[in-house]
Design a protein around this motif. Sequence first.
Motif, PDB file in Angstrom:
ATOM      1  N   THR A  58      17.685  94.307 116.698  1.00 64.68           N
ATOM      2  CA  THR A  58      18.995  93.834 116.257  1.00 64.68           C
ATOM      3  C   THR A  58      19.539  92.817 117.250  1.00 64.68           C
ATOM      4  OG1 THR A  58      19.435  96.034 115.356  1.00 64.68           O
ATOM      5  CG2 THR A  58      21.324  94.586 115.610  1.00 64.68           C
ATOM      6  N   ALA A  59      20.087  91.727 116.731  1.00 58.75           N
ATOM      7  CA  ALA A  59      20.726  90.734 117.588  1.00 58.75           C
ATOM      8  C   ALA A  59      21.914  91.365 118.296  1.00 58.75           C
ATOM      9  CB  ALA A  59      21.179  89.540 116.755  1.00 58.75           C
ATOM     10  N   ALA A  91      13.812  81.626 113.113  1.00 56.21           N
ATOM     11  CA  ALA A  91      15.196  82.079 113.126  1.00 56.21           C
ATOM     12  C   ALA A  91      16.060  81.205 112.222  1.00 56.21           C
ATOM     13  CB  ALA A  91      15.743  82.069 114.554  1.00 56.21           C
ATOM     14  N   ILE A 140      18.059  82.508 108.918  1.00 57.19           N
ATOM     15  CA  ILE A 140      19.510  82.311 108.777  1.00 57.19           C
ATOM     16  C   ILE A 140      19.813  81.573 107.486  1.00 57.19           C
ATOM     17  CG2 ILE A 140      21.530  81.155 109.772  1.00 57.19           C
ATOM     18  CD1 ILE A 140      20.140  81.711 112.568  1.00 57.19           C
ATOM     19  N   SER A 157      19.595  83.780 104.564  1.00 61.94           N
ATOM     20  CA  SER A 157      20.590  84.851 104.535  1.00 61.94           C
ATOM     21  C   SER A 157      21.827  84.489 103.714  1.00 61.94           C
ATOM     22  CB  SER A 157      21.030  85.209 105.951  1.00 61.94           C
ATOM     23  OG  SER A 157      21.865  84.183 106.488  1.00 61.94           O
ATOM     24  N   THR A 160      20.217  84.332 119.227  1.00 65.94           N
ATOM     25  CA  THR A 160      20.177  85.792 119.075  1.00 65.94           C
ATOM     26  C   THR A 160      19.144  86.206 118.025  1.00 65.94           C
ATOM     27  OG1 THR A 160      22.055  85.783 117.541  1.00 65.94           O
ATOM     28  CG2 THR A 160      22.529  86.251 119.857  1.00 65.94           C
ATOM     29  N   VAL A 161      19.034  85.438 116.955  1.00 64.91           N
ATOM     30  CA  VAL A 161      18.029  85.757 115.942  1.00 64.91           C
ATOM     31  C   VAL A 161      16.627  85.542 116.523  1.00 64.91           C
ATOM     32  CG1 VAL A 161      17.112  85.164 113.656  1.00 64.91           C
ATOM     33  CG2 VAL A 161      19.585  85.349 113.997  1.00 64.91           C
ATOM     34  N   THR A 219      15.781  88.480 118.513  1.00 69.60           N
ATOM     35  CA  THR A 219      15.478  89.586 117.604  1.00 69.60           C
ATOM     36  C   THR A 219      14.040  89.481 117.102  1.00 69.60           C
ATOM     37  OG1 THR A 219      17.798  89.608 116.934  1.00 69.60           O
ATOM     38  CG2 THR A 219      16.251  90.781 115.515  1.00 69.60           C
TER      39      THR A 219
END
Length: 134
Positions: free
Chosen positions: A23-24, A96, A100, A103, A118-119, A122
Motif C-alpha cells: 500500500t502506498a 505507476a 493511475i 484508476s 508512492t505508486v 508500492t
Amino acid sequence: MAFDYGTKRIGVAVTDPMQIIATALTTVHPQDIWTFLTDYLHTEQIETFVVGKPKQLDGSDSESASHVVGFMRKLKKTYPTIPVVEIDERFTSKMASAAIAQSGKKKKDRQQKGLVDTVSATIILQSYMEGRNF
C-alpha cells in the motif's frame, strides 16, 4: 517498507502484517526521510527495507543509482538490525503512471509526481513480495 528513491522525493510504501498487499504510504523529501523513519519505527515494526535501484535496459546501473547506493548505505548504518534489499525498479514509474491512468483519476491528479512516486514504491514492494519464496 519500500522506497522509490529520488533526489526530490522518496515514495514510501508498506505492507499489511500478513504481507499480502503493498500500500502506498507517502512521499517524503530526502532531507526529511531520517526523521520520518525514526518516528515511524516508534509505532510500527519493519521487517525489511526494500529499495528500488534504477537500471538501464542492459541491466547496468543508471546515472541516478549512486544516490540510491548512498541511501542504502545510510539505511544499513542507521538501522543495522533491519535488512536492506535492493530490487530492480526498471519501468516502475511507467507502470505507476499507467495504473493511475486506469484508476480513473482526473488528469490533474494523474500528473502529481508524488502520487507516481508512492505508486512506484508500492509496485516495488509488491514485486519484492511476489518474488520471495516462503
